[in-house]
Design a protein around this motif. Structure first.
Motif, PDB file in Angstrom:
ATOM      1  N   UNK A 113     -54.427 -17.047 -21.860  1.00  0.00           N
ATOM      2  CA  UNK A 113     -54.240 -15.680 -21.383  1.00  0.00           C
ATOM      3  C   UNK A 113     -54.249 -15.645 -19.859  1.00  0.00           C
ATOM      4  N   UNK A 114     -55.053 -16.487 -19.261  1.00  0.00           N
ATOM      5  CA  UNK A 114     -55.066 -16.558 -17.812  1.00  0.00           C
ATOM      6  C   UNK A 114     -53.712 -16.929 -17.243  1.00  0.00           C
ATOM      7  N   UNK A 115     -53.030 -17.871 -17.889  1.00  0.00           N
ATOM      8  CA  UNK A 115     -51.691 -18.253 -17.431  1.00  0.00           C
ATOM      9  C   UNK A 115     -50.693 -17.122 -17.663  1.00  0.00           C
ATOM     10  N   UNK A 116     -50.856 -16.405 -18.782  1.00  0.00           N
ATOM     11  CA  UNK A 116     -50.001 -15.249 -19.054  1.00  0.00           C
ATOM     12  C   UNK A 116     -50.207 -14.178 -17.987  1.00  0.00           C
ATOM     13  N   UNK A 117     -51.436 -13.931 -17.634  1.00  0.00           N
ATOM     14  CA  UNK A 117     -51.728 -12.915 -16.621  1.00  0.00           C
ATOM     15  C   UNK A 117     -51.145 -13.301 -15.257  1.00  0.00           C
ATOM     16  N   UNK A 128     -46.002 -10.114 -22.743  1.00  0.00           N
ATOM     17  CA  UNK A 128     -46.070 -10.710 -24.083  1.00  0.00           C
ATOM     18  C   UNK A 128     -45.161  -9.969 -25.065  1.00  0.00           C
ATOM     19  N   UNK A 129     -45.126  -8.643 -24.968  1.00  0.00           N
ATOM     20  CA  UNK A 129     -44.246  -7.865 -25.837  1.00  0.00           C
ATOM     21  C   UNK A 129     -42.780  -8.113 -25.516  1.00  0.00           C
ATOM     22  N   UNK A 153     -53.538  -9.183 -24.355  1.00  0.00           N
ATOM     23  CA  UNK A 153     -53.613  -8.136 -23.330  1.00  0.00           C
ATOM     24  C   UNK A 153     -54.507  -8.552 -22.165  1.00  0.00           C
ATOM     25  N   UNK A 154     -55.389  -9.519 -22.411  1.00  0.00           N
ATOM     26  CA  UNK A 154     -56.325  -9.947 -21.379  1.00  0.00           C
ATOM     27  C   UNK A 154     -57.565  -9.086 -21.273  1.00  0.00           C
TER      28      UNK A 154
END
Length: 328
Positions: A244-248, A262-263, A210-211
């Protein structure tokens, strides 16, 4: 919400994991948890996941109370098989027929229902043949106390043996961008071959994806992630933050949150997949539900898989005690 088949049950593509409403993830608030369960029903969530070990049975009581007036709208999944010692942490596993029958009766009583919709063995007992356990579970179906059967965190060979005794409806495993074991160890392919629904537990990486967490101080002192989870330990936590930074960054590009992206990745792993993100707050529930219908392109999915590469994750997914229970 789109629906999925779990045996003869029909459930929303996204359910609600209820464990954190009673322990593990910091302070709890029963009133907010009950409001979250009711809001979930309003949003089309129908599958509610609990276990007899969560809150030492308290989570089943909470869920049963919350659903008392809306039982017909809900599909209740609970689990047996983990036995908690007096210290609150040490756990043993039981799968003998006598224990299966007793555990079911106790769960029915705590939930305040006359049947359990989906009954899982929480962990496979290595000292008891899976055939004995599943035979006892099947007797519960015959008695009308359980509708469908499942296993949690079981290997491919065990799934096959269990399914040969009585058709399994579901297999629950931890599954997220940073935990993809079931895709590599034959569990997912076995489920698809047998027509068993894969249920993705902890699809948000126990909240890390979730970050919202950037340091150990972000967790309550007794939060089990801080206490027992290797990926959240000092050193590993810092090494995992860039993932997580890349995901955000990808989420910002799409105009959604990291959690939603992510979900959505989990939901795109197959048309039969059911995800059960856990939350104890309406705010995050509503955010999560949005992800069930978020459509991603193939290039977006590839970017996500690369951004949070499972091989880049620092730390094992569980501590040694849990690893032993999982046969890892």
């Amino acid at each position: 919400m789109r629906t999925r088949r779990v045996g003869d049950l029909t459930v929303g593509a996204q359910g609600l994991g209820c464990a954190g409403m009673s322990e593990f993830y910091g302070p709890t608030d029963d009133d907010e948890s009950i409001a979250t369960i009711h809001r979930a029903l309003d949003l089309g969530v129908t599958l509610f996941d609990t276990a007899d070990i969560y809150g030492r049975g308290g989570n089943e009581k909470l869920l049963g109370h919350a659903l008392a007036e809306r039982r017909s709208e809900a599909v209740i999944a609970t689990k047996f098989g983990l036995v908690r010692a007096a210290d609150g942490y040490t756990r043993t596993v039981r799968g003998d027929a006598r224990y299966v029958r007793r555990a079911c009766e106790e769960s029915l009583r705590r939930l305040g229902v006359d049947h359990i919709d989906l009954y899982y063995q929480h962990r496979v007992d290595p000292t008891v043949p899976i055939e004995e356990t599943v035979t006892a579970m099947a007797e519960l179906v015959a008695a009308g106390k359980v509708r469908e059967l499942g296993l949690s965190e079981a290997g491919a060979a065990t799934i096959r043996r269990a399914h040969a005794v009585y058709p399994l409806a579901a297999v629950q495993c931890e599954w997220s961008l940073w935990t993809r074991d079931l895709e590599q160890d034959g569990v997912l392919s076995t489920c698809r071959e047998l027509g068993v629904t894969p249920v993705a537990a902890s699809p948000l990486g126990r909240g890390f994806l979730t970050g919202r967490f950037t340091a150990a101080a972000d967790f309550e002192p007794q939060d089990f992630r801080r206490v027992t989870q290797p990926r959240f330990a000092e050193g590993n936590l810092e090494r995992n933050l860039p993932l997580v930074g890349r995901l955000q960054a990808l989420a910002r590009r799409r105009g959604v949150t990291a959690a939603q992206l992510a979900l959505a990745w989990v939901h795109h792993r197959g048309e039969e997949v059911v995800a059960i993100p856990g939350t104890k707050r309406r705010k995050y529930l509503e955010e999560n539900v949005f992800a069930a219908d978020l459509v991603l392109s193939e290039s977006e999915l590839d970017d996500l898989s690369a951004a949070v590469a499972a091989t880049a994750v620092a730390g094992e997914r569980c501590d040694p005690a849990m690893a032993r229970q999982l046969g890892l």
